[in-house]
Design a protein around this motif. Structure first.
Motif, PDB file in Angstrom:
ATOM      1  N   GLY A  32      -2.240 -10.564  -0.851  1.00 15.08           N
ATOM      2  CA  GLY A  32      -2.941 -10.856  -2.102  1.00 15.08           C
ATOM      3  C   GLY A  32      -3.435  -9.581  -2.755  1.00 15.08           C
ATOM      4  O   GLY A  32      -2.657  -8.686  -3.058  1.00 15.08           O
ATOM      5  N   SER A  33      -4.745  -9.481  -2.939  1.00 15.03           N
ATOM      6  CA  SER A  33      -5.300  -8.341  -3.679  1.00 15.03           C
ATOM      7  C   SER A  33      -5.123  -7.010  -2.960  1.00 15.03           C
ATOM      8  O   SER A  33      -5.158  -5.951  -3.604  1.00 15.03           O
ATOM      9  CB  SER A  33      -6.783  -8.573  -3.986  1.00 15.03           C
ATOM     10  N   LEU A  34      -4.940  -7.032  -1.652  1.00 18.77           N
ATOM     11  CA  LEU A  34      -4.683  -5.769  -0.948  1.00 18.77           C
ATOM     12  C   LEU A  34      -3.356  -5.140  -1.377  1.00 18.77           C
ATOM     13  O   LEU A  34      -3.138  -3.950  -1.171  1.00 18.77           O
ATOM     14  CB  LEU A  34      -4.671  -5.986   0.566  1.00 18.77           C
ATOM     15  N   ILE A  35      -2.484  -5.923  -2.005  1.00 25.03           N
ATOM     16  CA  ILE A  35      -1.227  -5.363  -2.497  1.00 25.03           C
ATOM     17  C   ILE A  35      -1.495  -4.468  -3.704  1.00 25.03           C
ATOM     18  O   ILE A  35      -0.966  -3.358  -3.799  1.00 25.03           O
ATOM     19  CB  ILE A  35      -0.230  -6.481  -2.872  1.00 25.03           C
ATOM     20  N   TRP A  36      -2.305  -4.952  -4.644  1.00 28.32           N
ATOM     21  CA  TRP A  36      -2.506  -4.200  -5.893  1.00 28.32           C
ATOM     22  C   TRP A  36      -3.807  -3.387  -5.917  1.00 28.32           C
ATOM     23  O   TRP A  36      -4.018  -2.579  -6.830  1.00 28.32           O
ATOM     24  CB  TRP A  36      -2.437  -5.119  -7.108  1.00 28.32           C
ATOM     25  N   ASN A  37      -4.639  -3.560  -4.895  1.00 27.08           N
ATOM     26  CA  ASN A  37      -5.878  -2.787  -4.833  1.00 27.08           C
ATOM     27  C   ASN A  37      -6.292  -2.618  -3.376  1.00 27.08           C
ATOM     28  O   ASN A  37      -7.280  -3.192  -2.927  1.00 27.08           O
ATOM     29  CB  ASN A  37      -6.986  -3.492  -5.634  1.00 27.08           C
ATOM     30  N   PRO A  38      -5.556  -1.806  -2.610  1.00 24.76           N
ATOM     31  CA  PRO A  38      -5.864  -1.703  -1.174  1.00 24.76           C
ATOM     32  C   PRO A  38      -7.217  -1.059  -0.882  1.00 24.76           C
ATOM     33  O   PRO A  38      -7.898  -1.487   0.050  1.00 24.76           O
ATOM     34  CB  PRO A  38      -4.708  -0.873  -0.620  1.00 24.76           C
ATOM     35  N   ALA A  39      -7.584   0.011  -1.595  1.00 26.37           N
ATOM     36  CA  ALA A  39      -8.879   0.697  -1.431  1.00 26.37           C
ATOM     37  C   ALA A  39      -9.058   1.362  -0.068  1.00 26.37           C
ATOM     38  O   ALA A  39     -10.164   1.758   0.278  1.00 26.37           O
ATOM     39  CB  ALA A  39     -10.041  -0.266  -1.706  1.00 26.37           C
ATOM     40  N   PHE A  40      -8.000   1.472   0.722  1.00 28.45           N
ATOM     41  CA  PHE A  40      -8.081   2.220   1.979  1.00 28.45           C
ATOM     42  C   PHE A  40      -6.898   3.188   2.022  1.00 28.45           C
ATOM     43  O   PHE A  40      -5.915   3.037   1.293  1.00 28.45           O
ATOM     44  CB  PHE A  40      -8.095   1.302   3.203  1.00 28.45           C
ATOM     45  N   HIS A  41      -7.002   4.203   2.865  1.00 24.83           N
ATOM     46  CA  HIS A  41      -5.960   5.220   2.955  1.00 24.83           C
ATOM     47  C   HIS A  41      -4.880   4.787   3.941  1.00 24.83           C
ATOM     48  O   HIS A  41      -5.179   4.232   5.004  1.00 24.83           O
ATOM     49  CB  HIS A  41      -6.559   6.549   3.400  1.00 24.83           C
ATOM     50  N   PHE A  42      -3.641   5.073   3.617  1.00 24.33           N
ATOM     51  CA  PHE A  42      -2.515   4.682   4.466  1.00 24.33           C
ATOM     52  C   PHE A  42      -1.412   5.724   4.357  1.00 24.33           C
ATOM     53  O   PHE A  42      -1.371   6.531   3.418  1.00 24.33           O
ATOM     54  CB  PHE A  42      -1.991   3.300   4.075  1.00 24.33           C
ATOM     55  N   GLN A  43      -0.500   5.689   5.313  1.00 21.31           N
ATOM     56  CA  GLN A  43       0.585   6.654   5.375  1.00 21.31           C
ATOM     57  C   GLN A  43       1.883   6.127   4.762  1.00 21.31           C
ATOM     58  O   GLN A  43       2.724   6.903   4.317  1.00 21.31           O
ATOM     59  CB  GLN A  43       0.857   7.042   6.846  1.00 21.31           C
ATOM     60  N   GLU A  44       2.032   4.805   4.765  1.00 23.34           N
ATOM     61  CA  GLU A  44       3.302   4.205   4.348  1.00 23.34           C
ATOM     62  C   GLU A  44       3.054   2.766   3.948  1.00 23.34           C
ATOM     63  O   GLU A  44       2.165   2.107   4.477  1.00 23.34           O
ATOM     64  CB  GLU A  44       4.284   4.271   5.526  1.00 23.34           C
ATOM     65  N   ARG A  45       3.836   2.274   2.987  1.00 26.80           N
ATOM     66  CA  ARG A  45       3.784   0.858   2.607  1.00 26.80           C
ATOM     67  C   ARG A  45       5.208   0.345   2.465  1.00 26.80           C
ATOM     68  O   ARG A  45       6.069   1.012   1.892  1.00 26.80           O
ATOM     69  CB  ARG A  45       2.974   0.651   1.325  1.00 26.80           C
ATOM     70  N   ARG A  46       5.461  -0.847   3.014  1.00 27.27           N
ATOM     71  CA  ARG A  46       6.804  -1.423   2.967  1.00 27.27           C
ATOM     72  C   ARG A  46       6.711  -2.930   2.790  1.00 27.27           C
ATOM     73  O   ARG A  46       5.770  -3.570   3.272  1.00 27.27           O
ATOM     74  CB  ARG A  46       7.571  -1.108   4.263  1.00 27.27           C
ATOM     75  N   VAL A  47       7.688  -3.490   2.105  1.00 28.41           N
ATOM     76  CA  VAL A  47       7.771  -4.948   2.004  1.00 28.41           C
ATOM     77  C   VAL A  47       8.070  -5.506   3.383  1.00 28.41           C
ATOM     78  O   VAL A  47       8.926  -4.982   4.113  1.00 28.41           O
ATOM     79  CB  VAL A  47       8.871  -5.362   1.007  1.00 28.41           C
ATOM     80  N   LYS A  67       3.780 -10.532  14.058  1.00 25.95           N
ATOM     81  CA  LYS A  67       4.983  -9.724  13.874  1.00 25.95           C
ATOM     82  C   LYS A  67       5.387  -9.723  12.398  1.00 25.95           C
ATOM     83  O   LYS A  67       5.437 -10.777  11.756  1.00 25.95           O
ATOM     84  CB  LYS A  67       6.131 -10.264  14.725  1.00 25.95           C
ATOM     85  N   VAL A  68       5.678  -8.536  11.885  1.00 23.65           N
ATOM     86  CA  VAL A  68       6.138  -8.384  10.506  1.00 23.65           C
ATOM     87  C   VAL A  68       7.532  -7.779  10.527  1.00 23.65           C
ATOM     88  O   VAL A  68       7.762  -6.730  11.141  1.00 23.65           O
ATOM     89  CB  VAL A  68       5.186  -7.475   9.697  1.00 23.65           C
ATOM     90  N   ASP A  69       8.456  -8.456   9.879  1.00 23.03           N
ATOM     91  CA  ASP A  69       9.839  -7.989   9.802  1.00 23.03           C
ATOM     92  C   ASP A  69       9.955  -7.035   8.612  1.00 23.03           C
ATOM     93  O   ASP A  69       9.769  -7.431   7.457  1.00 23.03           O
ATOM     94  CB  ASP A  69      10.763  -9.192   9.611  1.00 23.03           C
ATOM     95  N   LEU A  70      10.252  -5.775   8.890  1.00 19.08           N
ATOM     96  CA  LEU A  70      10.394  -4.761   7.843  1.00 19.08           C
ATOM     97  C   LEU A  70      11.851  -4.548   7.440  1.00 19.08           C
ATOM     98  O   LEU A  70      12.153  -3.637   6.684  1.00 19.08           O
ATOM     99  CB  LEU A  70       9.796  -3.433   8.311  1.00 19.08           C
ATOM    100  N   GLY A  71      12.723  -5.381   7.941  1.00 22.77           N
ATOM    101  CA  GLY A  71      14.145  -5.250   7.639  1.00 22.77           C
ATOM    102  C   GLY A  71      14.887  -4.517   8.735  1.00 22.77           C
ATOM    103  O   GLY A  71      15.722  -5.090   9.427  1.00 22.77           O
ATOM    104  N   SER A  72      14.551  -3.241   8.912  1.00 23.39           N
ATOM    105  CA  SER A  72      15.220  -2.443   9.942  1.00 23.39           C
ATOM    106  C   SER A  72      14.608  -2.642  11.314  1.00 23.39           C
ATOM    107  O   SER A  72      15.235  -2.369  12.336  1.00 23.39           O
ATOM    108  CB  SER A  72      15.162  -0.959   9.568  1.00 23.39           C
TER     109      SER A  72
END
Length: 232
Positions: free
Chosen positions: A66-81, A152-157
């Motif tokens: 939800g809103s963490l997609i368009w306004n995460p407000a925390f630091h991260f190294q990578e984002r993937r569907v 578990k989150v499927d990232l494709g690869s």
């Protein structure tokens, strides 16, 4: 109407969300700082053992729907569907603070049982994990409306273990079984300290589109809510 606030890192760190919740008296019960810390500690302790060949090492993934997609407000190294199975995105949490009031409650999203959900998985550096996750906890765990768990989150690869904020079905504000028209009506009219519920809905709709994620139900709700607002 409560004074409007902007949901950013500084606001979250200041405890403003907890203050808003506290002012509502018995309508909501904000978690105490020690309860929030205990929840984070317990979640980290329950982390599945990483695969020794995992390229991320001890980094931690957080799943956003939800809103963490368009306004995460925390630091991260990578984002993937990513895709989560066994949970689906749904407007199933009634809110009387951020996107609504006691007189006109809004709704926000939760992960409810069944189906599947596409969203964004964020990788948080192990070195910053507790600091950054505490920002997430102060935002998502103002009350006990969500239950953080690993999934578990499927990232494709490949698949990774990530923290999911699932709906707490025992919470008093859990709102199951609402049809799309009812959801749209509430999203079109409610407004709280963080702004109109419609903004939350439309921002999520646009963010999903930008990521190439199709949520047919959310699109229908947004379309109907837009018509209702245009009729005012």
């Amino acid at each position: 109407m409560t004074d409007r606030i902007t949901l950013d890192r500084d606001t979250i760190a200041s405890g403003a969300l907890q203050e808003i919740a506290a002012k509502l008296g018995g309508l909501v019960r904000p978690l105490k700082p020690e309860e929030m810390e205990a929840s984070l500690t317990a979640t980290l302790a329950a982390r599945p053992r990483p695969d020794p060949d995992c390229p991320d090492g001890d980094d931690i993934w957080v799943f956003a729907y939800g809103s963490l997609i368009w306004n995460p407000a925390f630091h991260f190294q990578e984002r993937r569907v990513g895709l989560v199975r066994g949970w689906h995105r749904r407007f199933c949490l009634s809110t009387v603070m951020g996107r609504g009031t006691p007189e006109c409650p809004g709704l926000v999203l939760g992960l409810d049982r069944g189906g599947a959900c596409k969203g964004i998985a964020y990788r948080v550096s192990a070195a910053q994990a507790r600091e950054e996750l505490l920002v997430v906890w102060r935002r998502e765990m103002v009350t006990a409306s969500y239950t953080p768990r690993w999934g578990k989150v499927d990232l494709g690869s490949r698949r990774v273990s990530a923290i999911l904020f699932t709906i707490n079905r025992a919470d008093a504000h859990y709102a199951p079984g609402l049809d799309e028209r009812t959801v749209a009506e509430r999203m079109a009219t409610a407004e709280g300290a963080l702004g109109p519920a419609a903004d939350y809905l439309f921002n999520t709709e646009e963010a999903l589109r930008q990521e190439g994620i199709l949520d047919v139900s959310l699109e229908r709700v947004a379309s109907h809510a837009r018509r209702l607002r245009n009729q005012k």
